[in-house]
Design a protein around this motif. Structure first.
Motif, PDB file in Angstrom:
ATOM      1  N   LEU A 237       0.833  -1.210   0.000  1.00  0.00           N
ATOM      2  CA  LEU A 237       0.000   0.000   0.000  1.00  0.00           C
ATOM      3  C   LEU A 237       0.863   1.253   0.000  1.00  0.00           C
ATOM      4  O   LEU A 237       0.515   2.265  -0.627  1.00  0.00           O
ATOM      5  CB  LEU A 237      -0.932  -0.009   1.219  1.00  0.00           C
ATOM      6  CG  LEU A 237      -1.940  -1.157   1.289  1.00  0.00           C
ATOM      7  CD1 LEU A 237      -2.822  -0.997   2.519  1.00  0.00           C
ATOM      8  CD2 LEU A 237      -2.792  -1.210   0.033  1.00  0.00           C
ATOM      9  N   GLU A 238       2.003   1.201   0.681  1.00  0.00           N
ATOM     10  CA  GLU A 238       2.927   2.333   0.648  1.00  0.00           C
ATOM     11  C   GLU A 238       3.472   2.520  -0.770  1.00  0.00           C
ATOM     12  O   GLU A 238       3.643   3.653  -1.239  1.00  0.00           O
ATOM     13  CB  GLU A 238       4.057   2.098   1.643  1.00  0.00           C
ATOM     14  CG  GLU A 238       3.592   1.961   3.093  1.00  0.00           C
ATOM     15  CD  GLU A 238       4.744   1.639   4.028  1.00  0.00           C
ATOM     16  OE1 GLU A 238       5.895   1.636   3.556  1.00  0.00           O
ATOM     17  OE2 GLU A 238       4.497   1.386   5.218  1.00  0.00           O
ATOM     18  N   ASP A 239       3.745   1.401  -1.451  1.00  0.00           N
ATOM     19  CA  ASP A 239       4.192   1.499  -2.836  1.00  0.00           C
ATOM     20  C   ASP A 239       3.127   2.164  -3.703  1.00  0.00           C
ATOM     21  O   ASP A 239       3.442   2.959  -4.599  1.00  0.00           O
ATOM     22  CB  ASP A 239       4.520   0.110  -3.387  1.00  0.00           C
ATOM     23  CG  ASP A 239       5.697  -0.539  -2.665  1.00  0.00           C
ATOM     24  OD1 ASP A 239       6.496   0.216  -2.065  1.00  0.00           O
ATOM     25  OD2 ASP A 239       5.822  -1.778  -2.700  1.00  0.00           O
ATOM     26  N   MET A 240       1.865   1.828  -3.445  1.00  0.00           N
ATOM     27  CA  MET A 240       0.782   2.439  -4.219  1.00  0.00           C
ATOM     28  C   MET A 240       0.701   3.944  -3.974  1.00  0.00           C
ATOM     29  O   MET A 240       0.461   4.724  -4.893  1.00  0.00           O
ATOM     30  CB  MET A 240      -0.549   1.775  -3.873  1.00  0.00           C
ATOM     31  CG  MET A 240      -0.630   0.314  -4.257  1.00  0.00           C
ATOM     32  SD  MET A 240      -2.203  -0.442  -3.782  1.00  0.00           S
ATOM     33  CE  MET A 240      -1.828  -2.184  -4.100  1.00  0.00           C
ATOM     34  N   VAL A 241       0.921   4.348  -2.718  1.00  0.00           N
ATOM     35  CA  VAL A 241       0.902   5.774  -2.400  1.00  0.00           C
ATOM     36  C   VAL A 241       2.031   6.493  -3.141  1.00  0.00           C
ATOM     37  O   VAL A 241       1.830   7.561  -3.734  1.00  0.00           O
ATOM     38  CB  VAL A 241       1.026   5.980  -0.878  1.00  0.00           C
ATOM     39  CG1 VAL A 241       1.199   7.457  -0.550  1.00  0.00           C
ATOM     40  CG2 VAL A 241      -0.208   5.437  -0.162  1.00  0.00           C
ATOM     41  N   GLU A 242       3.220   5.912  -3.110  1.00  0.00           N
ATOM     42  CA  GLU A 242       4.363   6.534  -3.788  1.00  0.00           C
ATOM     43  C   GLU A 242       4.141   6.583  -5.298  1.00  0.00           C
ATOM     44  O   GLU A 242       4.455   7.583  -5.962  1.00  0.00           O
ATOM     45  CB  GLU A 242       5.630   5.760  -3.453  1.00  0.00           C
ATOM     46  CG  GLU A 242       6.028   5.833  -1.983  1.00  0.00           C
ATOM     47  CD  GLU A 242       7.299   5.055  -1.696  1.00  0.00           C
ATOM     48  OE1 GLU A 242       7.838   4.445  -2.640  1.00  0.00           O
ATOM     49  OE2 GLU A 242       7.745   5.055  -0.533  1.00  0.00           O
ATOM     50  N   THR A 243       3.593   5.485  -5.852  1.00  0.00           N
ATOM     51  CA  THR A 243       3.345   5.458  -7.290  1.00  0.00           C
ATOM     52  C   THR A 243       2.298   6.495  -7.680  1.00  0.00           C
ATOM     53  O   THR A 243       2.463   7.222  -8.667  1.00  0.00           O
ATOM     54  CB  THR A 243       2.877   4.054  -7.712  1.00  0.00           C
ATOM     55  OG1 THR A 243       3.873   3.093  -7.355  1.00  0.00           O
ATOM     56  CG2 THR A 243       2.631   3.996  -9.208  1.00  0.00           C
ATOM     57  N   ALA A 244       1.211   6.573  -6.914  1.00  0.00           N
ATOM     58  CA  ALA A 244       0.166   7.563  -7.213  1.00  0.00           C
ATOM     59  C   ALA A 244       0.700   8.988  -7.100  1.00  0.00           C
ATOM     60  O   ALA A 244       0.359   9.859  -7.907  1.00  0.00           O
ATOM     61  CB  ALA A 244      -1.019   7.365  -6.265  1.00  0.00           C
ATOM     62  N   SER A 245       1.572   9.234  -6.126  1.00  0.00           N
ATOM     63  CA  SER A 245       2.153  10.575  -5.978  1.00  0.00           C
ATOM     64  C   SER A 245       3.049  10.914  -7.168  1.00  0.00           C
ATOM     65  O   SER A 245       3.015  12.040  -7.671  1.00  0.00           O
ATOM     66  CB  SER A 245       2.956  10.636  -4.675  1.00  0.00           C
ATOM     67  OG  SER A 245       2.129  10.387  -3.561  1.00  0.00           O
ATOM     68  N   ALA A 246       3.841   9.925  -7.609  1.00  0.00           N
ATOM     69  CA  ALA A 246       4.713  10.165  -8.759  1.00  0.00           C
ATOM     70  C   ALA A 246       3.897  10.421 -10.023  1.00  0.00           C
ATOM     71  O   ALA A 246       4.232  11.296 -10.834  1.00  0.00           O
ATOM     72  CB  ALA A 246       5.649   8.972  -8.957  1.00  0.00           C
ATOM     73  N   ILE A 247       2.810   9.686 -10.197  1.00  0.00           N
ATOM     74  CA  ILE A 247       1.964   9.881 -11.379  1.00  0.00           C
ATOM     75  C   ILE A 247       1.271  11.232 -11.315  1.00  0.00           C
ATOM     76  O   ILE A 247       1.111  11.924 -12.332  1.00  0.00           O
ATOM     77  CB  ILE A 247       0.949   8.732 -11.479  1.00  0.00           C
ATOM     78  CG1 ILE A 247       1.680   7.442 -11.850  1.00  0.00           C
ATOM     79  CG2 ILE A 247      -0.133   9.038 -12.502  1.00  0.00           C
ATOM     80  CD1 ILE A 247       0.798   6.229 -11.899  1.00  0.00           C
ATOM     81  N   ALA A 248       0.852  11.644 -10.120  1.00  0.00           N
ATOM     82  CA  ALA A 248       0.210  12.952  -9.977  1.00  0.00           C
ATOM     83  C   ALA A 248       1.152  14.087 -10.352  1.00  0.00           C
ATOM     84  O   ALA A 248       0.698  15.163 -10.755  1.00  0.00           O
ATOM     85  CB  ALA A 248      -0.289  13.135  -8.543  1.00  0.00           C
ATOM     86  N   GLU A 249       2.460  13.851 -10.237  1.00  0.00           N
ATOM     87  CA  GLU A 249       3.438  14.875 -10.607  1.00  0.00           C
ATOM     88  C   GLU A 249       3.874  14.779 -12.055  1.00  0.00           C
ATOM     89  O   GLU A 249       4.748  15.515 -12.485  1.00  0.00           O
ATOM     90  CB  GLU A 249       4.639  14.778  -9.683  1.00  0.00           C
ATOM     91  CG  GLU A 249       4.305  15.152  -8.244  1.00  0.00           C
ATOM     92  CD  GLU A 249       5.533  15.266  -7.379  1.00  0.00           C
ATOM     93  OE1 GLU A 249       6.618  14.903  -7.858  1.00  0.00           O
ATOM     94  OE2 GLU A 249       5.418  15.731  -6.241  1.00  0.00           O
ATOM     95  N   GLY A 250       3.275  13.820 -12.818  1.00  0.00           N
ATOM     96  CA  GLY A 250       3.526  13.804 -14.255  1.00  0.00           C
ATOM     97  C   GLY A 250       4.250  12.594 -14.784  1.00  0.00           C
ATOM     98  O   GLY A 250       4.349  12.439 -16.004  1.00  0.00           O
ATOM     99  N   ASP A 251       4.754  11.702 -13.919  1.00  0.00           N
ATOM    100  CA  ASP A 251       5.477  10.522 -14.394  1.00  0.00           C
ATOM    101  C   ASP A 251       4.478   9.382 -14.586  1.00  0.00           C
ATOM    102  O   ASP A 251       4.215   8.601 -13.678  1.00  0.00           O
ATOM    103  CB  ASP A 251       6.562  10.131 -13.386  1.00  0.00           C
ATOM    104  CG  ASP A 251       7.450   9.022 -13.922  1.00  0.00           C
ATOM    105  OD1 ASP A 251       7.247   8.612 -15.088  1.00  0.00           O
ATOM    106  OD2 ASP A 251       8.356   8.562 -13.190  1.00  0.00           O
ATOM    107  N   LEU A 252       3.912   9.286 -15.793  1.00  0.00           N
ATOM    108  CA  LEU A 252       2.876   8.290 -16.056  1.00  0.00           C
ATOM    109  C   LEU A 252       3.439   6.901 -16.288  1.00  0.00           C
ATOM    110  O   LEU A 252       2.671   5.949 -16.462  1.00  0.00           O
ATOM    111  CB  LEU A 252       2.052   8.710 -17.281  1.00  0.00           C
ATOM    112  CG  LEU A 252       1.304  10.036 -17.156  1.00  0.00           C
ATOM    113  CD1 LEU A 252       0.531  10.317 -18.424  1.00  0.00           C
ATOM    114  CD2 LEU A 252       0.364  10.016 -15.965  1.00  0.00           C
TER     115      LEU A 252
END
Length: 524
Positions: A237-252
């Motif tokens: 779940l922590e990985d999902m949070v980090e991934t979602a944060s990175a995607i929100a900043e533009g890294d799709l």
């Protein structure tokens, strides 16, 4: 126990005081998706508290059941020994005088003291007293009544009634609680025997302390193990949070990584999230590509329309200023204006055709003989270029379910592409064949062909290989019309080897006995 549980719960503190768990600090500025949320408890802290509370309740219930069972067992043992002593004393049938005269009084006294034969438990205090008919303590077995015996006699209201019943009663004296029974001797003397239950209370208190100590240790151990286990199990779940944060900043391109020994539900969530992220990335790329195509289309359309408009404006200015004095000059200017007007009209028509295809325009579908359309398009080309060798081959009438005007435009654009971009002496071969449930229209010329980079862009709008003539929309229209019919168009070319365009369409499914069906309108 309340104090121990309270201390234990106060010792369990949520990790990071409600901050979303992570493996480390984010570089640079604090991300909004990772900022602290004061007052919010983490999931693993809630799981830990819940497990500790459940275990604490279990310990409380188990301890209560154990203490209650222990109390009943010890009281039953004391009562059994009192009843046994009373029965033994009454069965002798001795009087008080006979008991005083017995030489074996010492042995009898040991029986009356209720010593524990097993020696496994501390011997409780036992008090016995003989009372006369008026309830006063008297000498018994040669021993005058002591202060404790007098207190016992004073607490028993009716010794004779106590001896007449099998019931065991509680008496309180000297600050202790005793279990008491009465025995009647042969001469009517009543002996009251009482055993203290203080040893039972001491044993229960010690057992309670041991249970609380062991329970507190188990609670602490469970809390630590739950925190460690939850941290390990919730790491995805922590990985999902980090991934979602990175995607929100533009890294799709970010995806949630897989871990060893995954949990079924979390693994399903990870796969679903990665699938969603893939769809988001694809949709974003499609949107960017469509926006880029739209910008290029607008720019190309503006350029293509600007050229004839500039020519028409120039001739009109020459005419207004009286610079076209000769009739021949005016006729030539009029021809150029009409030619540019026709060019602009054709360009607008082609743009409208592409716009309708993009908007999934309504097409009139009916059974069309593709062989007949190919022969008619070849005849048109022979009329326009009588010297060009044109050959048509078809496997008889081949029907497709299509919009006839759209297929005529496809065939016309393919041959117009040949006419514009190949020499007049280059041969053209048009073939119509059937393969399975597909009908193939192939137009092959013996022109100069195209390099690979131009062939890759042949269906782009406003693309003209080598900067040739035409609007650059013909092949784009071909691709759009074929796609609207559920077909596919491909090209095969190389420099010096000509160009071959292959149009593949679904064949019409029609029974030989079926009557002719009227045209059907459908949206594609």
């Amino acid at each position: 126990m309340r104090r121990e549980l309270r201390g234990l719960f106060l010792g369990v503190r949520p990790h990071g005081r409600g901050r979303l768990p992570g493996r480390g600090r984010w570089p640079g500025r604090d991300r909004p998706h990772r900022r602290r949320h004061h007052g919010l408890a983490t999931l693993r802290a809630k799981l830990t508290v819940m497990n500790v509370v459940i275990l604490a309740l279990g310990i409380v219930v188990a301890t209560a059941v154990t203490i209650t069972s222990m109390r009943h067992y010890l009281l039953d043992r004391i009562d059994s020994e009192l009843v046994s002593s009373r029965t033994a004393l009454e069965n002798t049938g001795f009087t008080r005088a006979q008991i005083d005269a017995l030489s074996a009084i010492g042995s009898l006294r040991d029986d009356l003291l209720l010593a524990d034969a097993a020696g496994t438990l501390p011997r409780p205090e036992t008090v016995f007293v003989a009372v006369d008919g008026e309830g006063r303590p008297v000498t018994f077995a040669g021993i005058p009544p002591t202060a404790r015996q007098r207190e016992l006699a004073a607490e028993v209201d009716d010794p004779r009634a106590l001896a007449a019943t099998d019931a065991i009663t509680d008496v309180h004296f000297g600050g202790d609680t005793f279990r008491a029974v009465g025995a009647r001797l042969g001469d009517g003397t009543v002996v009251v025997m009482a055993t203290s239950v203080e040893a039972v209370r001491d044993g229960m208190a010690k057992s309670l302390k041991v249970d609380l100590g062991v329970g507190a240790g188990l609670l602490v151990l469970l809390g630590v193990l739950t925190l460690m286990g939850a941290r390990h199990r919730l790491r995805p779940l922590e990985d999902m949070v980090e991934t979602a944060s990175a995607i929100a900043e533009g890294d799709l391109t970010q995806r949630v990584p897989a871990r060893k020994d995954p949990v079924l539900e979390i693994e399903q969530l990870r796969l679903a999230l990665n699938s969603m992220l893939h769809q988001v990335e694809s949709a974003f790329e499609t949107r960017e590509r469509s926006a880029a195509q739209l910008r290029r289309f607008v720019a190309d359309a503006s350029h293509e329309l600007r050229t004839p408009l500039a020519a028409i404006r120039g001739y009109l200015q020459l005419y207004d200023k009286g610079m076209l004095r000769e009739q021949a000059d005016r006729d030539r200017a009029g021809q150029r204006v009409r030619a540019e007007t026709d060019r602009m009209a054709r360009l607008v028509d082609e743009l409208l055709t592409l716009a309708r295809l993009d908007q999934q325009a309504e097409l009139v579908f009916q059974e069309v003989d593709l062989s007949r359309l190919a022969r008619e398009a070849a005849e048109d080309l022979r009329v326009q270029e009588p010297d060009r060798p044109v050959r048509v081959s078809a496997d008889g009438p081949l029907l497709v379910r299509a919009d006839e005007s759209g297929l005529r435009q496809v065939a016309g654009n393919l041959l117009a592409n040949v006419r514009i971009h190949t020499p007049g002496s280059a041969a053209v071969h048009i073939s119509v064949t059937r393969t399975g449930d597909r009908v193939l229209l192939t137009v092959t010329d013996e022109g100069p062909g195209l390099p690979a980079e131009d062939a890759a862009r042949i269906f782009d709008r406003f693309f003209r290989a080598g900067g040739g003539a035409g609007s650059g929309l013909g092949m784009a229209i071909v691709q759009g019309v074929v796609a609207a019919h559920g077909g596919e168009v491909t090209v095969d070319t190389a420099p010096g080897e000509g160009l071959s365009v292959r149009v593949e369409l679904p064949a019409a499914r029609r029974s030989a006995q079926a009557p002719e069906q009227p045209p059907r309108r459908a949206v594609f």
